[in-house]
Design a protein around this motif. Structure first.
Motif, mmCIF file in Angstrom:
data_model
loop_
_atom_site.group_PDB
_atom_site.id
_atom_site.type_symbol
_atom_site.label_atom_id
_atom_site.label_comp_id
_atom_site.label_asym_id
_atom_site.label_seq_id
_atom_site.Cartn_x
_atom_site.Cartn_y
_atom_site.Cartn_z
ATOM 1 N N PHE A 56 0.913 -1.069 -0.007
ATOM 2 C CA PHE A 56 -0.163 0.008 -0.196
ATOM 3 C C PHE A 56 0.744 1.343 -0.075
ATOM 4 O O PHE A 56 0.861 2.351 -0.621
ATOM 5 C CB PHE A 56 -0.946 0.138 1.113
ATOM 6 N N TYR A 59 3.516 1.148 -3.522
ATOM 7 C CA TYR A 59 2.859 1.879 -4.471
ATOM 8 C C TYR A 59 2.158 3.038 -4.086
ATOM 9 O O TYR A 59 0.898 2.838 -3.607
ATOM 10 C CB TYR A 59 2.006 0.753 -5.490
ATOM 11 N N HIS A 61 0.175 5.032 -5.717
ATOM 12 C CA HIS A 61 -1.334 5.243 -6.231
ATOM 13 C C HIS A 61 -2.419 4.669 -5.404
ATOM 14 O O HIS A 61 -3.529 5.300 -5.445
ATOM 15 C CB HIS A 61 -1.448 4.838 -7.632
ATOM 16 N N TYR A 62 -2.492 3.724 -4.686
ATOM 17 C CA TYR A 62 -3.240 3.340 -3.705
ATOM 18 C C TYR A 62 -3.523 4.134 -2.582
ATOM 19 O O TYR A 62 -4.583 4.531 -2.377
ATOM 20 C CB TYR A 62 -2.875 2.020 -2.996
ATOM 21 N N LYS A 65 -5.368 7.185 -4.084
ATOM 22 C CA LYS A 65 -6.775 7.038 -4.436
ATOM 23 C C LYS A 65 -7.703 6.805 -3.064
ATOM 24 O O LYS A 65 -8.869 7.493 -3.014
ATOM 25 C CB LYS A 65 -7.034 5.698 -5.118
ATOM 26 N N PHE A 66 -7.179 6.278 -2.242
ATOM 27 C CA PHE A 66 -7.935 5.982 -0.755
ATOM 28 C C PHE A 66 -7.719 6.725 0.224
ATOM 29 O O PHE A 66 -8.264 6.608 1.365
ATOM 30 C CB PHE A 66 -7.859 4.475 -0.448
ATOM 31 N N TYR A 76 -8.873 0.822 1.695
ATOM 32 C CA TYR A 76 -8.393 0.174 0.398
ATOM 33 C C TYR A 76 -8.633 -1.412 0.947
ATOM 34 O O TYR A 76 -9.020 -2.038 -0.086
ATOM 35 C CB TYR A 76 -6.793 0.375 0.236
ATOM 36 N N ASN A 79 -11.991 -2.194 0.436
ATOM 37 C CA ASN A 79 -12.333 -2.521 -0.954
ATOM 38 C C ASN A 79 -11.896 -3.487 -1.652
ATOM 39 O O ASN A 79 -12.565 -4.261 -2.423
ATOM 40 C CB ASN A 79 -11.959 -1.392 -1.874
ATOM 41 N N GLN A 80 -10.564 -3.997 -1.387
ATOM 42 C CA GLN A 80 -9.867 -5.293 -2.033
ATOM 43 C C GLN A 80 -10.791 -6.526 -1.630
ATOM 44 O O GLN A 80 -11.174 -7.379 -2.516
ATOM 45 C CB GLN A 80 -8.778 -5.485 -1.544
ATOM 46 N N GLN A 108 -3.086 -6.580 -4.803
ATOM 47 C CA GLN A 108 -2.047 -6.865 -3.595
ATOM 48 C C GLN A 108 -2.914 -8.125 -2.552
ATOM 49 O O GLN A 108 -2.171 -8.549 -1.880
ATOM 50 C CB GLN A 108 -2.156 -5.435 -2.935
#
Length: 221
Positions: A56, A59, A61-62, A65-66, A76, A79-80, A108
Motif C-alpha cells: 500500500f 505503490y 497510487h493506492y 486513491k484511498f 483500501y 475495497n479489496q 495486492q
C-alpha cells in the motif's frame, strides 16, 4: 517473489490471456519446466497482511486513491476484500478462479493468496525441487536459512570468509526502517483492519499449511 509466484497461471508474454489465465494453456511453471526440468526453486513468503500493508505504501497510487495512513489503508483493504468476495458470489467461481479473475482489480490482496499459486507450481515441479521460507523466519536467522539454500542447491560449502560476507550483506531493496516492511513513521494499521484481513486470509493460510505440511504457514504471529 510474490510477482513471480502469483503470475503462475496468468500466462506469459506473447500469449493472449483470458481472465482465468492463458487461453492456450501456457503458463509460467509449464514454460520453466520445459526449459529447465531439473531446476531448483526457492520461494520466500511473507505474512500476507504485512505484505499487503507494505505494498500500500510502496505503490503510491493506492494511497492517492484511498487516502494516506491507517484510515486510507482501511478503505483500501475493505475495497479489496469486497471485490474478491463479490467474485465468489458468481456462479461456478471459487477462490482459485477468483484469484485469476481479480488479479488486476485486487492485486495486492490476491498476491497474498499463496496457496492457489503454490498449487500451480507443485503440479509441475516435485516438492523436492521447491524450498519455501517465511521471510519473518529468514530475517531472524539468515545464516541458518542460507545453509538450507546451499543444501537445496547442492552447492559446495563456503569458506569462512565467503560465509561471513554472505551473512553480512545488507538488503538492497529496503525502504522500511522498523523491520516490518514499512517506515517507522507510517505506524500500524487499525486493529479492526488487521482483524478483517486475518479473518479473510485465515482459511487460505490454513489450506497452505495443509499443502506444505507445516502449521507455521497459518501465520499465527
Amino acid at each position: 517473489s510474490a510477482n513471480t509466484l502469483t503470475y503462475s497461471g496468468i500466462g506469459i508474454l506473447g500469449k493472449l490471456t483470458t481472465s482465468l489465465g492463458s487461453e492456450w494453456g501456457v503458463d509460467l511453471p509449464g514454460v520453466l519446466k520445459e526449459a529447465q526440468p531439473g531446476v531448483k526453486l526457492i520461494a520466500m513468503l511473507r505474512s500476507p497482511i504485512e505484505r499487503m500493508y507494505s505494498a500500500f505504501y510502496y505503490y503510491g497510487h493506492y494511497a492517492n486513491k484511498f487516502g494516506q495512513g491507517a484510515d486510507g489503508f482501511e478503505k483500501y483493504a475493505a475495497n479489496q476484500v469486497e471485490v474478491f468476495n463479490a467474485c465468489l458470489q458468481l456462479n461456478d467461481m471459487n477462490p482459485s478462479k477468483c484469484a485469476r479473475a481479480k488479479f488486476n482489480e485486487a492485486q495486492q490482496l490476491v498476491k497474498g493468496l499463496y496457496v492457489y499459486f503454490v498449487q500451480d507450481w507443485l503440479e509441475v515441479f516435485s516438492r523436492k525441487q521447491m524450498l519455501f521460507f517465511k521471510s519473518e523466519d529468514y530475517y531472524k536467522d539468515v545464516g541458518g536459512h542460507l545453509k538450507q539454500v546451499m543444501e537445496h542447491l547442492k552447492l559446495d560449502n563456503a569458506t569462512d570468509e565467503e560465509w561471513n560476507r554472505m551473512v553480512s550483506q545488507k538488503a538492497t531493496n529496503q525502504r522500511a526502517t522498523n523491520g516490518e516492511g514499512r517506515g517507522s513513521s507510517q505506524g500500524d494499521m487499525h486493529p479492526g483492519t488487521r482483524e478483517m484481513l486475518q479473518n479473510f486470509f485465515a482459511p487460505h493460510n490454513k489450506l497452505l499449511a495443509v499443502i506444505l505440511e507445516d502449521e507455521k504457514w497459518n501465520w499465527l504471529l
